[in-house]
Design a protein around this motif. Sequence first.
Motif, PDB file in Angstrom:
ATOM      1  N   SER A   1      17.349  -4.365 -41.046  1.00  0.00           N
ATOM      2  CA  SER A   1      16.203  -4.326 -41.953  1.00  0.00           C
ATOM      3  C   SER A   1      14.928  -3.944 -41.199  1.00  0.00           C
ATOM      4  CB  SER A   1      16.027  -5.690 -42.627  1.00  0.00           C
ATOM      5  OG  SER A   1      14.892  -5.698 -43.453  1.00  0.00           O
ATOM      6  N   ILE A   2      14.732  -4.535 -40.020  1.00  0.00           N
ATOM      7  CA  ILE A   2      13.571  -4.188 -39.200  1.00  0.00           C
ATOM      8  C   ILE A   2      13.670  -2.736 -38.759  1.00  0.00           C
ATOM      9  CG2 ILE A   2      12.316  -4.706 -37.076  1.00  0.00           C
ATOM     10  CD1 ILE A   2      13.443  -7.571 -37.268  1.00  0.00           C
ATOM     11  N   HIS A   3      14.869  -2.347 -38.364  1.00  0.00           N
ATOM     12  CA  HIS A   3      15.116  -0.977 -37.891  1.00  0.00           C
ATOM     13  C   HIS A   3      14.752   0.050 -38.968  1.00  0.00           C
ATOM     14  CE1 HIS A   3      16.908   2.340 -35.835  1.00  0.00           C
ATOM     15  NE2 HIS A   3      18.054   2.349 -36.483  1.00  0.00           N
ATOM     16  N   ARG A   4      15.134  -0.227 -40.218  1.00  0.00           N
ATOM     17  CA  ARG A   4      14.876   0.717 -41.315  1.00  0.00           C
ATOM     18  C   ARG A   4      13.398   0.870 -41.616  1.00  0.00           C
ATOM     19  NH1 ARG A   4      19.512  -1.714 -43.616  1.00  0.00           N
ATOM     20  NH2 ARG A   4      18.178  -3.056 -44.889  1.00  0.00           N
TER      21      ARG A   4
ATOM     22  N   LEU B   1      12.170  -2.836 -23.487  1.00  0.00           N
ATOM     23  CA  LEU B   1      12.418  -1.447 -23.847  1.00  0.00           C
ATOM     24  C   LEU B   1      12.386  -0.550 -22.616  1.00  0.00           C
ATOM     25  CD1 LEU B   1      13.035   0.214 -26.366  1.00  0.00           C
ATOM     26  CD2 LEU B   1      10.583   0.622 -26.627  1.00  0.00           C
ATOM     27  N   ALA B   2      11.423  -0.797 -21.746  1.00  0.00           N
ATOM     28  CA  ALA B   2      11.314   0.009 -20.528  1.00  0.00           C
ATOM     29  C   ALA B   2      12.522  -0.208 -19.624  1.00  0.00           C
ATOM     30  CB  ALA B   2      10.028  -0.336 -19.782  1.00  0.00           C
ATOM     31  N   VAL B   3      12.962  -1.459 -19.496  1.00  0.00           N
ATOM     32  CA  VAL B   3      14.119  -1.759 -18.642  1.00  0.00           C
ATOM     33  C   VAL B   3      15.379  -1.129 -19.222  1.00  0.00           C
ATOM     34  CG1 VAL B   3      15.544  -3.586 -17.659  1.00  0.00           C
ATOM     35  CG2 VAL B   3      13.067  -3.889 -17.783  1.00  0.00           C
ATOM     36  N   ALA B   4      15.542  -1.208 -20.540  1.00  0.00           N
ATOM     37  CA  ALA B   4      16.712  -0.609 -21.193  1.00  0.00           C
ATOM     38  C   ALA B   4      16.764   0.888 -20.937  1.00  0.00           C
ATOM     39  CB  ALA B   4      16.677  -0.892 -22.691  1.00  0.00           C
TER      40      ALA B   4
ATOM     41  N   HIS C   1      13.051  -6.956 -30.777  1.00  0.00           N
ATOM     42  CA  HIS C   1      13.235  -6.133 -29.582  1.00  0.00           C
ATOM     43  C   HIS C   1      14.469  -5.239 -29.729  1.00  0.00           C
ATOM     44  CE1 HIS C   1      10.641  -9.363 -27.996  1.00  0.00           C
ATOM     45  NE2 HIS C   1      10.248  -8.470 -27.113  1.00  0.00           N
ATOM     46  N   VAL C   2      15.550  -5.803 -30.284  1.00  0.00           N
ATOM     47  CA  VAL C   2      16.766  -5.016 -30.463  1.00  0.00           C
ATOM     48  C   VAL C   2      16.522  -3.892 -31.466  1.00  0.00           C
ATOM     49  CG1 VAL C   2      19.187  -5.066 -31.190  1.00  0.00           C
ATOM     50  CG2 VAL C   2      18.245  -6.958 -29.835  1.00  0.00           C
ATOM     51  N   ALA C   3      15.811  -4.194 -32.552  1.00  0.00           N
ATOM     52  CA  ALA C   3      15.510  -3.173 -33.549  1.00  0.00           C
ATOM     53  C   ALA C   3      14.644  -2.060 -32.959  1.00  0.00           C
ATOM     54  CB  ALA C   3      14.816  -3.809 -34.749  1.00  0.00           C
ATOM     55  N   ALA C   4      13.671  -2.437 -32.132  1.00  0.00           N
ATOM     56  CA  ALA C   4      12.815  -1.427 -31.495  1.00  0.00           C
ATOM     57  C   ALA C   4      13.626  -0.534 -30.564  1.00  0.00           C
ATOM     58  CB  ALA C   4      11.692  -2.112 -30.722  1.00  0.00           C
TER      59      ALA C   4
ATOM     60  N   THR D   1      24.354   2.731 -32.338  1.00  0.00           N
ATOM     61  CA  THR D   1      25.242   1.857 -33.100  1.00  0.00           C
ATOM     62  C   THR D   1      25.203   0.456 -32.532  1.00  0.00           C
ATOM     63  OG1 THR D   1      26.717   3.728 -33.507  1.00  0.00           O
ATOM     64  CG2 THR D   1      27.617   1.519 -33.884  1.00  0.00           C
ATOM     65  N   LEU D   2      25.052  -0.535 -33.413  1.00  0.00           N
ATOM     66  CA  LEU D   2      25.022  -1.935 -33.003  1.00  0.00           C
ATOM     67  C   LEU D   2      26.439  -2.513 -33.083  1.00  0.00           C
ATOM     68  CD1 LEU D   2      22.837  -3.923 -32.096  1.00  0.00           C
ATOM     69  CD2 LEU D   2      22.594  -4.641 -34.482  1.00  0.00           C
TER      70      LEU D   2
END
Length: 254
Positions: free
Chosen positions: A113-116, A39-42, A71-74, A127-128
């Motif tokens: 689902s994780i994102h929600r 997340l920090a690198v992104a 990680h993607v959802a976060a 947007t994914l």
Amino acid sequence: MQVIPVLDLLDGLAVRAVRGERARYRPIESSLCATSEPLAVAHALLAATGAPALYIADLGAILQQGDHAGHVAALLNALDQAGHASGHNVEIWLDAGFTDFPSMHTLFRRIESIHRTHGVQPPSRATLVPVFGTETLLDTDALRDAQAAGFAPVLSLDHRAGRLVIEPSAAQSDTSWWPSRVIVMTLDQVGSYEGPDLDTFAAIRAQAGDRELIGAGGIRHLADLSAAACSGAAAWLVASALHDRRLDPASAKP
């Protein structure tokens, strides 16, 4: 030409790509941030470039060693929150070794689902976008099916040793299934500091018609970016030159 930063994920960390030789990938050491936490690198890559998109290669999924859905959802959640504050939208281009549309759709549904569960308020500011790489793709209908399902798929034409890596081989001479955005990926050039593969890019450009082409691999400095822009690329995927500040992040901003 737009710079699109790249985040490679393996074993829960951001790693440095080396010529597509994944056994050599190690946790990133970057001048942009003091950690290899994804997340920090992104955030550091997006802040440095001001890019409207971030390319994520989920190497765990590609190598069938476990994906990084959490990680993607976060990241989607964090970008949503930042986007609502700034009014900016960001696309996350995800290459997770998809073989067909069902494999892509299953992972995307799990990420969403994780994102929600984070309680993000609509409309979403992140947007994914699915990236189908020919290195792993087994069904070329996946691009059409993804488009029909409301996604905006990107095709990555993966090259190694000067050859397009793709199955079935019959798809090499047929471009009708290509979507509107196509990445020309030269795996040997990734993290190589040997310059962009403009010959392969030119060969694909001759076949691509009016499609938007994105290059990948080899960028060392601003002169390489200028050469890539002159080749007709709409964007280029970059990682190492940003982390090492061989490419001034300010020059990579639109």
